[in-house]
Design an enzyme around this catalytic site. Structure first.
Site, short mmCIF file in Angstrom:
data_model
loop_
_atom_site.label_atom_id
_atom_site.label_comp_id
_atom_site.label_asym_id
_atom_site.label_seq_id
_atom_site.Cartn_x
_atom_site.Cartn_y
_atom_site.Cartn_z
N ARG A 126 34.10 42.90 44.21
CA ARG A 126 35.44 43.28 43.72
C ARG A 126 35.56 43.05 42.21
O ARG A 126 34.95 42.15 41.66
CB ARG A 126 36.52 42.53 44.51
CG ARG A 126 36.53 43.02 45.96
CD ARG A 126 37.49 42.28 46.82
NE ARG A 126 38.87 42.52 46.47
CZ ARG A 126 39.89 41.87 47.03
NH1 ARG A 126 39.65 40.97 47.98
NH2 ARG A 126 41.11 42.13 46.68
N GLN A 174 47.92 39.40 41.32
CA GLN A 174 46.84 38.44 41.06
C GLN A 174 46.57 38.33 39.57
O GLN A 174 46.36 37.23 39.05
CB GLN A 174 45.58 38.86 41.82
CG GLN A 174 45.75 38.72 43.32
CD GLN A 174 44.55 39.18 44.12
OE1 GLN A 174 43.57 39.67 43.57
NE2 GLN A 174 44.64 39.04 45.44
N ASP A 320 49.45 45.99 50.82
CA ASP A 320 48.51 45.55 51.86
C ASP A 320 48.79 46.18 53.22
O ASP A 320 48.04 45.97 54.18
CB ASP A 320 48.55 44.02 51.99
CG ASP A 320 48.03 43.35 50.73
OD1 ASP A 320 47.29 44.00 49.98
OD2 ASP A 320 48.38 42.18 50.50
N ARG A 351 39.97 50.91 50.97
CA ARG A 351 40.86 51.14 52.12
C ARG A 351 41.29 52.60 52.27
O ARG A 351 41.77 53.00 53.34
CB ARG A 351 42.09 50.21 52.03
CG ARG A 351 41.73 48.77 52.32
CD ARG A 351 42.89 47.81 52.26
NE ARG A 351 42.44 46.48 52.69
CZ ARG A 351 43.11 45.35 52.48
NH1 ARG A 351 44.26 45.37 51.82
NH2 ARG A 351 42.64 44.20 52.90
#
Ligand code: SPQ
Length: 439
Positions: A126, A174, A320, A351
């Site tokens: 990532r 984040q 999410d 995703r």
């Protein structure tokens, strides 16, 4: 070698009953981080006892913090103060958890010791430049691989960080949180501006611990003159875990589920807004505030969903929840379009691609686009799909079983334990016909 887990879901059925899902993952991480830096003893209840949050807990133990785990979800943190962490003896292993790695990089950049952050195969792929580049502008010294990924080698720059006024290129809680934590050790006022609102647990919790953060529209500012004072934290249930049942009870016939004590912080409730736009029956009951976070019980009953264009402003507020929202779209009448969600490509898996591949295997017309997906609602068939070790993909396809015309097998589901180890128990108690196979 870690065991592989396969989910087997019998098609059909309905969801009925009450459930209290796992504690909020974002708040659980932050309760360990801020409780460790506080002066005094912080008591946490409702803590998420899942691999991601436990990786954060272990990292702080490795830096000398005494943390007791008592009854289920009860954690006591004996804070060491803002400057009390000790050098870890070995690299800090953060498993699958992007939140742990990105927030810790900011927190450790200004310390008087060096540290190394490592993770599993998925976390090691990532992007970390999104945090190391702005941190470097503050004077941090963090080495990544050539690809800009972990391991992160941090040379502590105690007393040498300077503040930054940073316009974030992407909506990421984040990145924002990483820079605010670094700002607690930097000279001057660190200002972080986000392009769209993202979850604000770091700002709320810092304030709860008595550390001043000023928030002005999309900008949050912090400086080094402050200290954290211990507090008591009651972690609400995670709306990201509740989301599986919000969708499940919406798409399955004759369903009626009450999800208790769910966090409904407005920076997290995009999933409710999107499902309501699609025609879902969701009632928000018994709203209250617990430890500075809004909480409610959510009643959801079966509905006939329709396809929509998902408003882009809701994307960061439901980021999410898209794996399971794609399942809702596959069951809706008409077309659903998602745009502005390129961030989904750099989560535990890509995703967009992984969900499109799985939906296509199940016979759904799902077209991935660079920043989203176009799904024609209709019938979901059966088959074998890959979760690519991504917890949210695994749980989303399990929920798809409720409307499938044949059984679904989902491979590589062990990582459900990173965020929601109780998923199988809660889902089967409510009525999902799910069994697991270990090999
Ligand atoms: O921690 P991790 O692995 O990044 O977890 C995820 C998830 O789905 O559980 C993302 F894959 O949640 C992130 C979320 O997507 C948790 C988070 C936080 O606690 O600050 C913020 C979001 O990430 P980002 O990149 O948008 O800031």
């Amino acid at each position: 070698m870690t065991k592989k887990i396969t989910f087997h879901v019998q098609n059909g059925g309905s969801l009925n009953g009450d459930a209290r899902v796992a504690g909020d993952k974002s708040i659980s991480h932050r309760s360990i981080m801020l409780g460790s830096l506080a002066e005094g003893t912080t008591h946490v209840t409702g803590f998420l006892e899942a691999e991601d949050a436990l990786a954060t807990l272990q990292a702080f133990r490795d830096m000398g913090v005494e943390i007791e785990r008592k009854d289920e979800g009860c954690v006591t943190i004996h804070g060491v103060g803002k400057h009390g962490l000790k050098a870890p003896k070995a690299p800090l292993y953060l498993g699958n958890s992007g939140t742990s790695m990105r927030l810790l990089s900011g927190l450790l950049a200004g310390k008087n010791f060096n540290s190394v952050l490592t993770g599993d195969e998925s976390l090691s792929k990532r992007p970390m430049k999104r945090v190391t580049e702005p941190l470097a502008k503050m004077g941090a010294d963090i080495k990544t691989t050539e690809k800009g990924t972990a391991p992160l080698e941090i040379t502590g720059k105690s007393g040498q960080l300077s503040s930054i006024n940073y316009e974030m290129p992407m909506a990421s809680a984040q990145v924002k949180s990483c820079l605010l934590l670094a700002g607690m050790y930097a000279q001057g006022e660190t200002k972080v501006t986000e392009p769209a609102p993202t979850r604000d647990h770091t700002e709320r919790m810092l304030s709860g611990f008595g550390y001043s953060v000023s928030v002005n529209g999309n900008q949050a500012s912090i400086n080094a003159d402050g200290k954290l004072t211990s507090m008591t934290i009651d972690v609400p249930s995670d709306i990201s875990s509740a989301a599986f049942f919000l969708v499940g009870a919406s798409i399955a016939e004759n369903s009626n589920v009450l999800l208790k004590h769910v966090g409904i912080n407005p920076t997290r409730t995009g999933v409710i807004d999107i499902l309501k736009l699609m025609g879902a029956n969701i009632e928000v009951l018994n709203e209250r505030t617990v430890g500075g976070e809004p909480v409610a019980d959510l009643r959801v009953t079966s509905s006939k969903l329709k396809g929509i264009e998902i408003p882009e402003n809701l994307v960061p507020l439901a980021i999410d929840e898209f794996p399971v929202l794609f399942i809702a779209a596959a069951c809706a009448e008409g077309e659903t379009r998602l745009t502005g969600a390129e961030e989904l490509r750099v989560k535990e898996s890509d995703r967009i691609q992984v969900m499109a591949d799985g939906l296509q295997i199940l016979g759904v017309d799902a077209k991935p686009t660079p920043d989203g997906m176009i799904i024609q609602g209709g019938k979901i068939g059966g088959g074998t799909v890959e979760s690519h070790g991504d917890h949210r993909i695994a749980m989303a396809f399990a929920i798809a079983g409720l409307r499938a015309t044949a059984p679904i097998e989902i491979l590589d589901c062990a990582n459900v334990n990173t965020s929601f180890p109780e998923f199988k128990n809660i889902a089967t108690n409510l009525g999902l016909k799910l069994t697991t196979e270990e090999n």
